[in-house]
Design a protein around this motif. Structure first.
Motif, short mmCIF file in Angstrom:
data_model
loop_
_atom_site.label_atom_id
_atom_site.label_comp_id
_atom_site.label_asym_id
_atom_site.label_seq_id
_atom_site.Cartn_x
_atom_site.Cartn_y
_atom_site.Cartn_z
N THR A 2 0.82 -1.21 0.00
CA THR A 2 0.00 0.00 0.00
C THR A 2 0.86 1.26 0.00
O THR A 2 0.59 2.22 -0.73
CB THR A 2 -0.92 0.00 1.23
N GLU A 3 1.92 1.24 0.82
CA GLU A 3 2.81 2.40 0.89
C GLU A 3 3.52 2.63 -0.45
O GLU A 3 3.64 3.75 -0.93
CB GLU A 3 3.83 2.18 2.01
N ASN A 4 4.01 1.51 -1.06
CA ASN A 4 4.69 1.63 -2.36
C ASN A 4 3.73 2.15 -3.43
O ASN A 4 4.11 2.94 -4.30
CB ASN A 4 5.26 0.29 -2.77
N LYS A 29 3.32 5.87 -2.95
CA LYS A 29 4.50 6.59 -3.44
C LYS A 29 4.53 6.63 -4.96
O LYS A 29 4.88 7.64 -5.58
CB LYS A 29 5.76 5.92 -2.89
N LEU A 30 4.19 5.49 -5.58
CA LEU A 30 4.21 5.42 -7.04
C LEU A 30 3.17 6.36 -7.64
O LEU A 30 3.44 7.05 -8.64
CB LEU A 30 3.93 3.99 -7.48
N GLU A 31 1.96 6.38 -7.03
CA GLU A 31 0.94 7.29 -7.53
C GLU A 31 1.37 8.75 -7.40
O GLU A 31 1.15 9.56 -8.31
CB GLU A 31 -0.36 7.06 -6.76
N LYS A 84 4.47 9.81 -7.37
CA LYS A 84 5.54 10.05 -8.34
C LYS A 84 4.97 10.22 -9.74
O LYS A 84 5.42 11.07 -10.52
CB LYS A 84 6.53 8.89 -8.30
N VAL A 85 3.96 9.38 -10.06
CA VAL A 85 3.32 9.50 -11.38
C VAL A 85 2.65 10.86 -11.52
O VAL A 85 2.73 11.51 -12.58
CB VAL A 85 2.30 8.36 -11.57
N ASN A 86 1.99 11.33 -10.44
CA ASN A 86 1.34 12.64 -10.48
C ASN A 86 2.36 13.75 -10.66
O ASN A 86 2.15 14.71 -11.43
CB ASN A 86 0.54 12.87 -9.20
N ASP A 87 3.49 13.61 -9.92
CA ASP A 87 4.55 14.62 -10.09
C ASP A 87 5.09 14.63 -11.51
O ASP A 87 5.33 15.69 -12.11
CB ASP A 87 5.68 14.35 -9.09
N ASN A 88 5.31 13.44 -12.06
CA ASN A 88 5.82 13.35 -13.44
C ASN A 88 4.81 13.90 -14.44
O ASN A 88 5.19 14.53 -15.45
CB ASN A 88 6.15 11.90 -13.77
N SER A 89 3.52 13.64 -14.19
CA SER A 89 2.48 14.16 -15.08
C SER A 89 2.49 15.68 -15.09
O SER A 89 2.35 16.32 -16.14
CB SER A 89 1.11 13.64 -14.64
N GLU A 90 2.67 16.25 -13.88
CA GLU A 90 2.73 17.71 -13.79
C GLU A 90 3.94 18.27 -14.51
O GLU A 90 3.87 19.28 -15.22
CB GLU A 90 2.73 18.13 -12.32
#
Length: 398
Positions: free
Chosen positions: A334-336, A339-341, A343-349
């Motif tokens: 759940t924690e990973n 974090k992945l979500e 990171k994906v949101n940051d990358n999308s931005e």
């Protein structure tokens, strides 16, 4: 969804534990026998027998030597046809030359089955032997008396060969009365005599009136308070006394008559403090006081319970460890995922910003400022006039 899966896992664990604890209450061993009657050092002893219909689990087998000392505890798996079999290698624990006995049970030793066999340390015959017992059970004669016995019981003409004359006869009588497996074995092999006759006592022993004179376990040289303290501090001793002498008190047994105490004579009485630590009953004390069952028997009764509790403890520990590990892995997943979500949101931005910048750059190139800069530079250099500059600027904007 995660919570439901965890609840389902917990219910599964509880169901597993319940299935191990829910043992049939009336399942017990019916018969036990060995593959032969005589064994020597390092030979394999094979036990087999039958259990009650539809029994499951394990059969515990307790082996004792000719002195009735505990030798070994082993277990056998119950087969689907309600039988069991277990082989035991005789080792250094088999240190006594003589007749050994084995009791097989599932829940209660007193409700199990009983058998005996000969064991020789050097290969020489055992005397008396199991064969002698079988023969004597058919030919043993008894004597009777019409006289009422008022003191010591009179011995009969012959004692059964399995009896150790150095032991108090009451030891065998107590085993007969308290262990159904022992009683069943005796009644099967010695059907024409009573247990009292087998140990050399007249059958009329039951007619002896109960009085303080019969308490032969009392040592006259011992302080009576010793027996009173043992009665008050040792539950096993208290249980033995209350079972064998239900109509007497411990004070009557040691020869002390209860008095109506007043405040004056209470102050004069000696104070006997009970021992600070409960001591284990030694073998000599057990034999002298004819406590039955002996400590070895008590240990044999407790051992299967400890094994069962130990097995359940190990099972619970293993299941709990697996559950903790699964919960830990679930939390880590759940924690990973979080974090992945992120990171994906940051990358999308970042991708969005890069796209915006690239679009802006392309637009600047398309409508660009470079031709305007060029005409400005030409104006500054005097290559074109002001009127020509505004004409070119107007043309570029079109």
């Amino acid at each position: 969804m995660l919570i439901n899966r965890k609840n389902l896992f917990s219910l599964t664990i509880m169901g597993m534990l319940f299935s191990f604890i829910a043992i049939p209450a009336f399942a017990e061993v019916e018969t036990i026998q060995t593959d032969k009657l005589f064994y020597t050092t390092k030979e394999k002893i094979i036990f087999s027998g039958t259990v009650d219909y539809d029994s499951t689990g394990l059969v515990s087998i307790v082996i004792r030597d000719s002195n009735d000392k505990f030798v070994l505890l082993t277990q056998a798996i119950i087969k689907s046809d309600n039988t069991f079999e277990r082989s035991v290698n005789s080792n250094e624990k088999f240190s006594v030359h003589g007749i050994y006995n084995a009791t097989a049970f599932i829940v209660n030793t007193s409700e199990g089955a009983f058998t005996i066999f000969d064991y020789s340390l050097d290969g020489s015959p055992v005397s008396p032997s199991v064969s002698n017992l079988i023969d004597s059970s058919q030919g043993l004669t008894t004597s009777s008396s019409s006289q009422t016995i008022e003191t010591e019981p009179e011995p009969i003409s012959k004692i059964a060969s399995f009896v150790d004359t150095s032991k108090d006869p009451q030891y065998y009588i107590d085993r007969y009365n308290s262990e159904s497996a022992y009683k069943k074995w005796f009644d099967t092999n010695f059907s024409n005599i009573t247990i009292e006759e087998a140990v050399g006592l007249s059958k009329t022993i039951d007619k002896i009136p109960q009085s303080p004179d019969i308490f032969q376990f009392i040592d006259p040289d011992q302080d009576p308070q010793y027996y009173i303290d043992r009665y008050n501090s040792e539950s096993a001793y208290k249980k033995w006394f209350d079972t064998n002498f239900p109509k007497q008190t411990i004070y009557e047994a040691v020869g002390i008559t209860p008095l109506e105490l007043t405040q004056d004579n209470v102050d004069d009485l000696p104070i006997h403090e009970p021992p600070k630590s409960t001591q284990k009953i030694s073998e000599s004390q057990v034999q002298s006081s004819t406590i039955s069952p002996s400590l070895d028997t008590v240990n044999a009764d407790v051992a299967p319970m400890l094994l069962a509790l130990g097995g359940l403890g190990i099972l619970f520990g293993a299941v709990y460890g697996v559950k903790r590990r699964v919960d830990s892995n679930t939390e880590q997943i759940t924690e990973n995922k979080t974090k992945l979500e992120k990171k994906v949101n940051d990358n999308s931005e970042q991708i969005f910003q890069n796209r915006f910048w690239l679009k802006k750059k392309l637009m600047s190139l398309k409508f660009g400022g470079e031709p305007i800069i060029v005409i400005k530079e030409r104006l500054a250099k005097g290559e074109i006039t002001v009127d020509e500059y505004y004409k070119l600027l107007k043309a570029l904007k079109k």
